[in-house]
Scaffold this motif. Sequence first.
Motif, mmCIF file in Angstrom:
data_model
loop_
_atom_site.group_PDB
_atom_site.id
_atom_site.type_symbol
_atom_site.label_atom_id
_atom_site.label_comp_id
_atom_site.label_asym_id
_atom_site.label_seq_id
_atom_site.Cartn_x
_atom_site.Cartn_y
_atom_site.Cartn_z
ATOM 1 N N UNK A 1 -30.266 -4.853 20.238
ATOM 2 C CA UNK A 1 -29.693 -4.025 21.298
ATOM 3 C C UNK A 1 -30.672 -2.976 21.788
ATOM 4 N N UNK A 2 -31.611 -3.390 22.649
ATOM 5 C CA UNK A 2 -32.611 -2.442 23.142
ATOM 6 C C UNK A 2 -31.980 -1.390 24.049
ATOM 7 N N UNK A 3 -32.677 -0.275 24.188
ATOM 8 C CA UNK A 3 -32.168 0.831 24.989
ATOM 9 C C UNK A 3 -32.087 0.458 26.471
ATOM 10 N N UNK A 4 -33.079 -0.252 26.970
ATOM 11 C CA UNK A 4 -33.117 -0.573 28.402
ATOM 12 C C UNK A 4 -32.054 -1.579 28.823
ATOM 13 N N UNK A 5 -31.927 -2.683 28.075
ATOM 14 C CA UNK A 5 -31.088 -3.803 28.536
ATOM 15 C C UNK A 5 -30.150 -4.358 27.471
ATOM 16 N N UNK A 6 -30.073 -3.728 26.296
ATOM 17 C CA UNK A 6 -29.250 -4.231 25.192
ATOM 18 C C UNK A 6 -29.700 -5.617 24.726
ATOM 19 N N UNK B 1 -28.213 1.532 18.776
ATOM 20 C CA UNK B 1 -27.074 1.545 19.711
ATOM 21 C C UNK B 1 -26.048 0.467 19.381
ATOM 22 N N UNK B 2 -26.492 -0.789 19.214
ATOM 23 C CA UNK B 2 -25.561 -1.922 19.178
ATOM 24 C C UNK B 2 -25.066 -2.303 17.791
ATOM 25 N N UNK B 3 -25.602 -1.687 16.755
ATOM 26 C CA UNK B 3 -25.234 -2.089 15.401
ATOM 27 C C UNK B 3 -23.753 -1.988 15.098
ATOM 28 N N UNK B 4 -23.064 -1.045 15.730
ATOM 29 C CA UNK B 4 -21.629 -0.879 15.485
ATOM 30 C C UNK B 4 -20.841 -2.124 15.879
ATOM 31 N N UNK B 5 -21.372 -2.936 16.798
ATOM 32 C CA UNK B 5 -20.677 -4.153 17.224
ATOM 33 C C UNK B 5 -20.510 -5.134 16.070
ATOM 34 N N UNK B 6 -21.343 -5.004 15.036
ATOM 35 C CA UNK B 6 -21.278 -5.932 13.910
ATOM 36 C C UNK B 6 -20.052 -5.697 13.034
ATOM 37 N N UNK C 1 -17.304 -6.248 14.159
ATOM 38 C CA UNK C 1 -16.484 -7.373 14.629
ATOM 39 C C UNK C 1 -17.160 -8.686 14.219
ATOM 40 N N UNK C 2 -16.527 -9.494 13.399
ATOM 41 C CA UNK C 2 -17.163 -10.723 12.900
ATOM 42 C C UNK C 2 -17.656 -11.656 14.000
ATOM 43 N N UNK C 3 -16.988 -11.666 15.155
ATOM 44 C CA UNK C 3 -17.381 -12.602 16.212
ATOM 45 C C UNK C 3 -18.747 -12.278 16.814
ATOM 46 N N UNK C 4 -19.257 -11.050 16.608
ATOM 47 C CA UNK C 4 -20.560 -10.690 17.158
ATOM 48 C C UNK C 4 -21.697 -10.874 16.153
ATOM 49 N N UNK C 5 -21.383 -11.151 14.904
ATOM 50 C CA UNK C 5 -22.427 -11.245 13.879
ATOM 51 C C UNK C 5 -23.393 -12.411 14.066
ATOM 52 N N UNK C 6 -22.963 -13.547 14.655
ATOM 53 C CA UNK C 6 -23.957 -14.603 14.911
ATOM 54 C C UNK C 6 -25.108 -14.149 15.797
ATOM 55 N N UNK C 7 -24.892 -13.108 16.608
ATOM 56 C CA UNK C 7 -25.966 -12.575 17.447
ATOM 57 C C UNK C 7 -27.070 -11.936 16.613
ATOM 58 N N UNK C 8 -26.735 -11.579 15.383
ATOM 59 C CA UNK C 8 -27.676 -10.874 14.514
ATOM 60 C C UNK C 8 -28.187 -11.771 13.388
ATOM 61 N N UNK D 1 -28.576 1.779 12.072
ATOM 62 C CA UNK D 1 -27.857 2.016 13.328
ATOM 63 C C UNK D 1 -27.239 3.402 13.302
ATOM 64 N N UNK D 2 -27.006 3.930 14.500
ATOM 65 C CA UNK D 2 -26.475 5.282 14.631
ATOM 66 C C UNK D 2 -24.955 5.257 14.720
ATOM 67 N N UNK D 3 -24.307 5.734 13.669
ATOM 68 C CA UNK D 3 -22.849 5.853 13.716
ATOM 69 C C UNK D 3 -22.424 6.860 14.774
ATOM 70 N N UNK D 4 -23.335 7.774 15.132
ATOM 71 C CA UNK D 4 -22.992 8.788 16.147
ATOM 72 C C UNK D 4 -23.117 8.261 17.568
ATOM 73 N N UNK D 5 -23.384 6.962 17.742
ATOM 74 C CA UNK D 5 -23.449 6.406 19.089
ATOM 75 C C UNK D 5 -22.197 5.614 19.448
ATOM 76 N N UNK D 6 -21.793 4.674 18.602
ATOM 77 C CA UNK D 6 -20.697 3.777 18.996
ATOM 78 C C UNK D 6 -19.679 3.626 17.864
ATOM 79 N N UNK D 7 -19.707 4.518 16.911
ATOM 80 C CA UNK D 7 -18.788 4.397 15.784
ATOM 81 C C UNK D 7 -17.949 5.660 15.609
#
Length: 321
Positions: free
Chosen positions: A161-166, A191-196, A198-205, A216-222
């Motif tokens: 999950x890059x800053x410019x384009x995720x 930024x994007x680590x909090x998405x993990x 959700x099990x459905x997003x883990x294949x992306x990682x 990952x920063x819990x202070x961003x999306x958690x």
Amino acid sequence: MLGDMVSSMFSIIGFNWICSPAATELETVVMDWLGKLIGLDSRFMAIKEDGTEGDGGGVIQGTASEAHIVVMIAAREMAVDRLKSYGMNSSDIDMVRHTLVAYFSDQTHSAGQKATSIIGCQARIIPSDANFRLTKCALQAAITKDRQNGLIPFFVCATFGTTNTAAIDDLYGIADVADSEHLWLHIDAAYAGAALTCPEFRPLARGIDRAHSFNFNAHKWLLTNFDCSALWVADSTHLVNALSIEREYLPKVKGATDFVKDYRNWELPLGRRFRSLKLWFVMRMYGASGIRAYIRKHVKEAKWLEAQLLEDGRFEIMAPV
């Protein structure tokens, strides 16, 4: 916010277990909770399933920038140990420290390059592909060229999950290269680590289980207020060896030290705040289901916005959503 207020009331300076056992042990436990919530491999857990102490574990940093520096120092320690195994002495190693090279894409957060300036190594910036990703082939080519020029590759940062384009780098392919070239692999998911959660997003990682460290920063999306940057290492040996400095005013626990962690040896500062309490508040108040519902709502809204922009016809989507 309530957790931050309560922790501030205690005025804890939790740099080691002996002065703040409750703060230290809560951080160990909460970081294992969070690691399991995002599906991290058991290598990253401080406490194994059988109840014994693990080699890895989590620690809360102030920011992902601090995490970059910390793991790069650990990576340098690992590289130095490897050079010693080749028969080099300390003087020889000091002569080649400036030839150590860390690898990033042109989309990696600036914190990575700043970390190389701080520890005194070289930064190699690799062009990303059409989807703004760092690829296995590009990384391998850069490493091969640097080795031919007498440089020593030792570290690579892949981004989830890059800053410019995720964008999400080729994590699995980069792990292949890191394994074969003996590089420390750090995954920056600030930024994007909090998405993990959700099990459905883990294949992306796919591939994060092969990393040496993950952040990952819990202070961003958690739902946690600043500052709370979660960092895990699969093996804390190099990290602790690199950052441990003993003094008479920093007493250690005598006798059995299983599960006793001095987090001052896992970070740059000596003093540290009781950050784990606010993370505990969030996890206990929302629970896994509440956190996942929050993330899924945001993903759904992003997809809705993409559909609206495409339907409008005046906009072009520059990267995958």
